[in-house]
Write an enzyme that holds these catalytic residues in place. Sequence first.
Site, PDB file in Angstrom:
ATOM      1  CB  CYS A  93      -0.541   2.342   4.057  1.00  0.00           C
ATOM      2  SG  CYS A  93      -1.979   1.659   3.212  1.00  0.00           S
ATOM      3  CG  ASP A  94       3.044   1.222   4.441  1.00  0.00           C
ATOM      4  OD1 ASP A  94       2.716   1.647   5.200  1.00  0.00           O
ATOM      5  OD2 ASP A  94       3.212  -0.134   3.910  1.00  0.00           O
ATOM      6  CB  CYS A  97      -1.006   0.115   1.219  1.00  0.00           C
ATOM      7  SG  CYS A  97      -1.955   1.576   1.316  1.00  0.00           S
TER       8      CYS A  97
END
Length: 310
Positions: free
Chosen positions: A135-136, A132
Site C-alpha cells: 500500500c505505502d 503494508c
Amino acid sequence: MENVIIIGSGCAGWTAALYTARANLSPVVVTGKQIGGLLTTTTIVENYPGFVEGVDGYQLMVNMQQQAERFGAKVKLGSQMEAVDLSERPFKVTIDGEMHLTKAIIIATGAGHRHLGIESEEILKEDGVTYCATCDGAWPRYRNKPLVVVGGGDSACEEALYLTRFGSIIYLIHRRDELRASKIMAERVLANPKIKPVWNSVVTEILDVTKKDVTGVRLKNAVTGEESVLDCAGVFVAIGLVPNTQMFAGVIDRDESGYIIPNHGSKTNVEGVFVAGDCADKHYRQAITAAGMGCMAAIDCERFLASMEG
Ligand code: NAP
C-alpha cells in the site's frame, strides 16, 4: 427478513457468499471498510491453486466478489456491522445505522495487523510507520532510503522483498536468530543482497517523535541487552495478525487470543451462527484454507436453514 448475513469480504466471506447464493439463499455480504480483506494488500499470490503463474491478490478478491454476485449475493459495499444481537432468533444486525433481521449469520471478519505496542509506533503511524508495504512502499519518502521491516514470518519476508524495489537497503529486524517464514520465502530473503537481517533484536522505540517523522529505530539485543540506533526512513511492521472478533466478546466463544472457537465444522456456541476464515484460525491462515472454511460455513448454514424449515 434475510436468510443469512455474511460479515466480512475476504476469501472466507466471498466463498460463503458464493455457496449460499448458489443454494438460493440470497445472502447479504457486509464487506466492511477494507473490501476484499487483507489479501487485497498483497501483490502476487503464488500458492492459490489453479493459477499457474500466480494471481494478483486484489484481482483474486474482485473475481470472487463478481462470482458471488453472479449467483445473486447482495453486497453492501463498504458497509460496517455496528452491532449484533444474538440473544434470540431471528438475529438483529445493525448495518450502517439500520437494523436487519436474519435467520443465520456467517462471521468471516478476518484479522488485522498486530502492533508492536510501543508509544512511538502509535504517534508515528502514517508518518513513516506502516503495516503494508504494497500500500505505502512506493511513496517518494521511502525512495532510495534505508527501510526497516519488523518480523520473521512470511509477511515480513514478503514486505522486505517488495521493498527492495524502493529502498536503498532493507533491514529485517527479527527477535530471534531464525526466520519463522516458509522455506522458500526465507531462502529468497537471505539470498537478496539488498536485505540485511538484524537478528535477536527488538524495536524498543521508533525515532523521532519530536520531528513527527521516522528517522530511525532504537534496538535492544535480546541476548546481550545491548542497545543501538539504526537510521531509517520508514518502519514496516509485519509481526502477525490479531483476529477481528472484539464485537462478539462475551457472546461467541473465543480462545485466549480472541480467535472464535468453531466446533463440528463451522458452528459456534450460538445455534445459527457460523464462522469461517482467519477470525477462527490461528494455525493455517492461508487464502485457500479461508476459502475452504467459507465453503464449510455455507454448507452448515444451508443445512441449518433447511432443518428449521423442515
Ligand atoms: P506469523 O507467521 O505469525 O509471524 C509473525 C512474526 O512476527 C514471527 O516471526 C514472530 O516472531 C514475530 N512477532 C510476533 N509478535 C512480535 C512482537 N511483539 N515483536 C516482534 N516480533 C514479533 O505472521 P505472518 O508473517 O503475518 O503470517 C501470517 C500467516 O499468513 C502465516 O500462516 C503465513 O504463512 C501466511 N502468509 C503467507 C504468505 C505466503 O504464502 N506468501 C504471505 C504472508 C503471510 P517469532 O518467530 O519469534 O514468533
